[in-house]
Each structure stands twice: as C-alpha cells, then as structure tokens.
Design a protein around this motif. Structure first.
Motif, PDB file in Angstrom:
ATOM      1  N   GLY A 242       9.771   7.346 -11.510  1.00  0.00           N
ATOM      2  CA  GLY A 242       8.934   6.583 -10.255  1.00  0.00           C
ATOM      3  C   GLY A 242       9.486   6.103  -9.227  1.00  0.00           C
ATOM      4  O   GLY A 242      11.281   5.590  -9.984  1.00  0.00           O
ATOM      5  N   PHE A 243       8.996   5.847  -7.933  1.00  0.00           N
ATOM      6  CA  PHE A 243      10.036   5.259  -7.269  1.00  0.00           C
ATOM      7  C   PHE A 243       9.019   4.457  -6.083  1.00  0.00           C
ATOM      8  O   PHE A 243       7.729   4.177  -6.215  1.00  0.00           O
TER       9      PHE A 243
ATOM     10  N   ALA B 151       2.206   5.758  -2.522  1.00  0.00           N
ATOM     11  CA  ALA B 151       2.313   4.666  -1.972  1.00  0.00           C
ATOM     12  C   ALA B 151       1.409   4.723  -0.733  1.00  0.00           C
ATOM     13  O   ALA B 151       1.254   5.401   0.096  1.00  0.00           O
ATOM     14  N   GLY B 152       1.414   3.431  -0.163  1.00  0.00           N
ATOM     15  CA  GLY B 152       0.481   3.103   1.279  1.00  0.00           C
ATOM     16  C   GLY B 152       0.495   1.835   1.897  1.00  0.00           C
ATOM     17  O   GLY B 152       0.197   1.601   0.641  1.00  0.00           O
ATOM     18  N   ILE B 153       0.087   1.523   3.053  1.00  0.00           N
ATOM     19  CA  ILE B 153      -0.470   0.406   3.154  1.00  0.00           C
ATOM     20  C   ILE B 153      -1.280  -0.010   3.996  1.00  0.00           C
ATOM     21  O   ILE B 153      -2.262   1.420   4.711  1.00  0.00           O
ATOM     22  N   LEU B 154      -2.413  -1.172   3.546  1.00  0.00           N
ATOM     23  CA  LEU B 154      -3.323  -1.323   4.735  1.00  0.00           C
ATOM     24  C   LEU B 154      -2.912  -2.869   4.923  1.00  0.00           C
ATOM     25  O   LEU B 154      -3.178  -3.911   4.904  1.00  0.00           O
ATOM     26  N   PRO B 155      -2.045  -3.139   6.361  1.00  0.00           N
ATOM     27  CA  PRO B 155      -2.399  -4.146   6.578  1.00  0.00           C
ATOM     28  C   PRO B 155      -3.186  -5.108   7.170  1.00  0.00           C
ATOM     29  O   PRO B 155      -4.380  -4.838   7.493  1.00  0.00           O
ATOM     30  N   GLN B 156      -2.775  -6.005   7.207  1.00  0.00           N
ATOM     31  CA  GLN B 156      -4.092  -7.301   7.553  1.00  0.00           C
ATOM     32  C   GLN B 156      -4.618  -7.120   8.922  1.00  0.00           C
ATOM     33  O   GLN B 156      -5.886  -7.161   9.316  1.00  0.00           O
ATOM     34  N   ASN B 157      -3.234  -6.839  10.441  1.00  0.00           N
ATOM     35  CA  ASN B 157      -4.188  -6.315  11.699  1.00  0.00           C
ATOM     36  C   ASN B 157      -5.051  -5.270  11.818  1.00  0.00           C
ATOM     37  O   ASN B 157      -5.861  -5.626  12.449  1.00  0.00           O
ATOM     38  N   SER B 158      -4.694  -4.329  10.486  1.00  0.00           N
ATOM     39  CA  SER B 158      -6.224  -3.510  11.309  1.00  0.00           C
ATOM     40  C   SER B 158      -7.169  -3.609  10.851  1.00  0.00           C
ATOM     41  O   SER B 158      -8.429  -2.937  10.725  1.00  0.00           O
ATOM     42  N   GLU B 159      -7.756  -5.164   9.744  1.00  0.00           N
ATOM     43  CA  GLU B 159      -8.701  -5.134  10.070  1.00  0.00           C
ATOM     44  C   GLU B 159      -9.395  -5.791  11.827  1.00  0.00           C
ATOM     45  O   GLU B 159     -10.558  -6.949  11.782  1.00  0.00           O
ATOM     46  N   ARG B 160      -8.687  -5.783  12.605  1.00  0.00           N
ATOM     47  CA  ARG B 160      -9.026  -6.249  13.827  1.00  0.00           C
ATOM     48  C   ARG B 160      -9.726  -5.340  14.952  1.00  0.00           C
ATOM     49  O   ARG B 160      -9.901  -4.057  14.476  1.00  0.00           O
ATOM     50  N   GLN B 161     -10.614  -5.809  15.618  1.00  0.00           N
ATOM     51  CA  GLN B 161     -11.258  -5.170  15.956  1.00  0.00           C
ATOM     52  C   GLN B 161     -10.267  -4.527  17.696  1.00  0.00           C
ATOM     53  O   GLN B 161      -9.250  -5.471  17.802  1.00  0.00           O
TER      54      GLN B 161
ATOM     55  N   VAL C   3       6.997  13.490 -10.477  1.00  0.00           N
ATOM     56  CA  VAL C   3       7.637  12.769  -9.647  1.00  0.00           C
ATOM     57  C   VAL C   3       6.266  11.725  -9.313  1.00  0.00           C
ATOM     58  O   VAL C   3       5.242  12.281  -8.943  1.00  0.00           O
ATOM     59  N   ILE C   4       6.023  10.354  -9.468  1.00  0.00           N
ATOM     60  CA  ILE C   4       5.138   9.417  -8.376  1.00  0.00           C
ATOM     61  C   ILE C   4       5.928   8.436  -7.670  1.00  0.00           C
ATOM     62  O   ILE C   4       6.623   7.467  -8.166  1.00  0.00           O
ATOM     63  N   VAL C   5       5.231   8.440  -6.468  1.00  0.00           N
ATOM     64  CA  VAL C   5       5.873   7.161  -5.264  1.00  0.00           C
ATOM     65  C   VAL C   5       4.702   6.400  -5.218  1.00  0.00           C
ATOM     66  O   VAL C   5       3.090   6.921  -5.126  1.00  0.00           O
ATOM     67  N   GLY C   6       5.790   5.084  -5.256  1.00  0.00           N
ATOM     68  CA  GLY C   6       4.459   3.975  -5.003  1.00  0.00           C
ATOM     69  C   GLY C   6       4.284   3.584  -6.274  1.00  0.00           C
ATOM     70  O   GLY C   6       2.704   3.450  -7.260  1.00  0.00           O
TER      71      GLY C   6
ATOM     72  N   THR D  57       4.559   1.650  -8.956  1.00  0.00           N
ATOM     73  CA  THR D  57       4.259   0.039  -9.028  1.00  0.00           C
ATOM     74  C   THR D  57       2.893  -0.493  -8.420  1.00  0.00           C
ATOM     75  O   THR D  57       2.585  -1.726  -8.977  1.00  0.00           O
ATOM     76  N   GLY D  58       2.482   0.262  -8.172  1.00  0.00           N
ATOM     77  CA  GLY D  58       1.068  -0.312  -7.327  1.00  0.00           C
ATOM     78  C   GLY D  58      -0.143   0.105  -8.485  1.00  0.00           C
ATOM     79  O   GLY D  58       0.539   0.418  -9.263  1.00  0.00           O
ATOM     80  N   GLY D  59      -0.928  -0.176  -8.352  1.00  0.00           N
ATOM     81  CA  GLY D  59      -2.117  -0.963  -8.890  1.00  0.00           C
ATOM     82  C   GLY D  59      -2.607   1.239  -9.214  1.00  0.00           C
ATOM     83  O   GLY D  59      -2.763   1.240 -11.270  1.00  0.00           O
ATOM     84  N   LEU D  60      -2.998   2.038  -8.640  1.00  0.00           N
ATOM     85  CA  LEU D  60      -2.872   3.171  -9.542  1.00  0.00           C
ATOM     86  C   LEU D  60      -1.982   4.312  -9.521  1.00  0.00           C
ATOM     87  O   LEU D  60      -1.876   4.897 -10.575  1.00  0.00           O
ATOM     88  N   GLY D  61      -0.423   3.733  -9.052  1.00  0.00           N
ATOM     89  CA  GLY D  61       0.352   4.580  -9.426  1.00  0.00           C
ATOM     90  C   GLY D  61       0.954   4.432 -10.572  1.00  0.00           C
ATOM     91  O   GLY D  61       1.155   5.598 -11.569  1.00  0.00           O
TER      92      GLY D  61
END
Ligand code: NAP
Length: 231
Positions: free
Chosen positions: A30-31, A81-91, A5-8, A10-14
């Motif tokens: 896959g999910f 599966a994972g996320i790294l949102p844009q606002n993560s880049e803010r100080q 079972v692979i979650v994520g 459709t992503g690059g690594l998944g």
C-alpha cells in the motif's frame, strides 16, 4: 501468492480494498501521501506500506525502484488516491483556474505516472490488471449535473480516456484495464451522508475485477456494481 498494489491505501476505499485482498491471502503493498491513520484492519504480515506522493515524479520513481527490488510482478494495481479540494465547490466566477493544476496532476496524471513506473512489474504477471478508480463526475452523459467542480470532473474524464488508451496499448500484453465509479461512499471525500459504505463498494469492485479480468475487448468504464456507466 498474488501481489496487489493499492495507491491511496489509507483512504476510505483504499483501506477496504486492501482488507479484501488480505482476507483472500494476497500480499498487499500500500502507498499513500502520508501514513495518516492506517486502519488497524491492515495490521498483517502480508501488508507493507510506503509513503508516496503520486503528484511527484521523484517520489513515484523512488518508490517504484524500491518495489522493483522487492517483488518480481504485480497482479493487480489499483489507483484509489484522489483529491476533491474545497475550492472545487466554487462557481466559475470565483474559481481559480490555475489551482486546478494540482487536481489534474493528482487525479489524472498521478495514476499514469505510477502505472508508467510500475508497468514492468504488471507486464511480468501472467494476467495483470490495472484499475483506475474514477467517478461518475467524469462521465459526460451521466454525471451528476454539477455546475461546479470543473477541476474534479475534468480530471476524472481525463482518467477515463487514459484508461481507454491504456487498454488498447496493453491488450497485447494481456493486461486488463478498468475505470470504475465506486459509488457515493461514506469516506473523508464522500462525507457521512453518502448512502454506500466503502467496505460494500470494495467487495463489489473486487468481484468485478475477477469477473472482467480477461475480457480485454469489453467495456472499460463501469460502476462498482457492474452496471454500464456511459461515457
Ligand atoms: N467517496 C466518494 O463518494 C467517491 C465517489 C466517486 C469517486 N471517488 C473516488 O474514489 C477514490 C477513493 O476515494 P475515497 O472516498 O476513498 O477518498 P479518501 O478517503 O479521501 O482517500 C483518498 C486517499 O488518497 C490520498 N491522496 C491524496 N493525494 C495523494 C497523493 N498526491 N499521493 C498519494 N495519495 C494521495 C489521500 O490522502 P489524504 O487523506 O492525506 O489527502 C487519501 O488517503 C478517489 O479517486 C475518489 O476520487 C470517491
């Protein structure tokens, strides 16, 4: 035939991990949060796909129930599966702390939620493996010296301690738990300037899973290339 079972998925690594296991002759379930562009490399009668939002209790339990009706066991459960949102880049001054809840709910609680709901199937395997795809960003001693990304780094550190607790708990059931930093990869999350192809990372992660499948007392956190990643 092994059930993976692979979650994520459709992503690059998944998608690369799914291809590796299909090439080996496994059945792959896959999910992902949406169908996205499912890689044509996954067009195979041994591949099936389901839409699942790992940040939602109801979505996870619905999918888990369906899967429990379909198969008797899971040999390897991989959380990509994972996320790294844009606002993560803010100080810090510009960072909205409450927005980090979504990152925690997805990156840290998402895998735990799915593992909980599928644990019965993993326990039914002769030698189940649970793989949490983590990140160097969650390592306190050897992370990339970020002064941003509070949400992402903290969520991956939480995933690491989750993996340790799970390994202790599931040793009696002969289930191996691994937390793996996959390297900086050329994916939607990693960007095109990354040095590593996700297909190369996937090959090495698959090898690593096979090599460490039964050493329940060995380290939990490691790099995709089997090097020690300090906590
Ligand atoms: N790429 C890197 O350099 C790198 C480095 C260290 C660690 N990692 C970790 O490696 C893993 C795989 O990353 P990747 O580079 O393959 O990223 P990716 O291509 O963005 O794949 C992540 C997949 O997770 C899906 N996803 C996001 N939220 C979800 C949810 N709530 N429920 C179900 N699926 C969800 C994404 O769907 P959408 O595309 O629709 O959002 C996407 O298909 C992640 O855990 C990441 O943190 C990556």
């Amino acid at each position: 035939m092994k059930n993976i079972v692979i979650v994520g998925v459709t992503g690059g690594l998944g998608s690369c991990l799914a291809k590796e296991y299909l090439d080996e002759g496994c059945q792959v379930f896959g999910f992902d949060i949406d169908e996205g562009d499912i890689c044509s490399c996954l067009q195979n009668e041994r591949f099936s796909f389901g839409v699942m939002d790992i940040a939602s209790d109801s979505s996870v339990s619905e999918n888990a129930e369906k899967l429990c009706r379909k198969i008797s066991h899971i040999d390897i459960l991989i959380h990509c599966a994972g996320i790294l949102p844009q606002n993560s880049e803010r100080q810090l001054e510009d960072f909205e702390v409450s927005e980090a809840l979504e990152v925690f709910n997805t990156n840290a609680l998402g895998p735990l939620r799915v593992t909980k709901m599928l644990l019965r199937l993993v326990k039914a395997s002769d030698a189940g493996v649970i793989v949490n795809i983590s990140s160097e960003a969650g390592s306190m001693q050897a992370h990339a010296d970020y002064i941003i990304r509070y949400d992402y780094c903290m969520s991956k550190a939480a995933l690491n301690i989750q993996s340790i607790i799970l390994q202790r708990y599931l040793e009696k059931d002969k289930i191996r738990v691994l937390a793996v930093h996959p390297g900086w990869m050329q994916t939607k999350m990693g960007g095109q300037e990354a040095p590593l192809k996700p297909s190369d990372s996937a090959k090495q992660i698959k090898r690593l899973i096979t090599r460490h499948q039964y050493d329940y007392h060995n380290r939990v956190l490691m790099d995709y290339n089997d090097k020690i990643r300090p906590w």
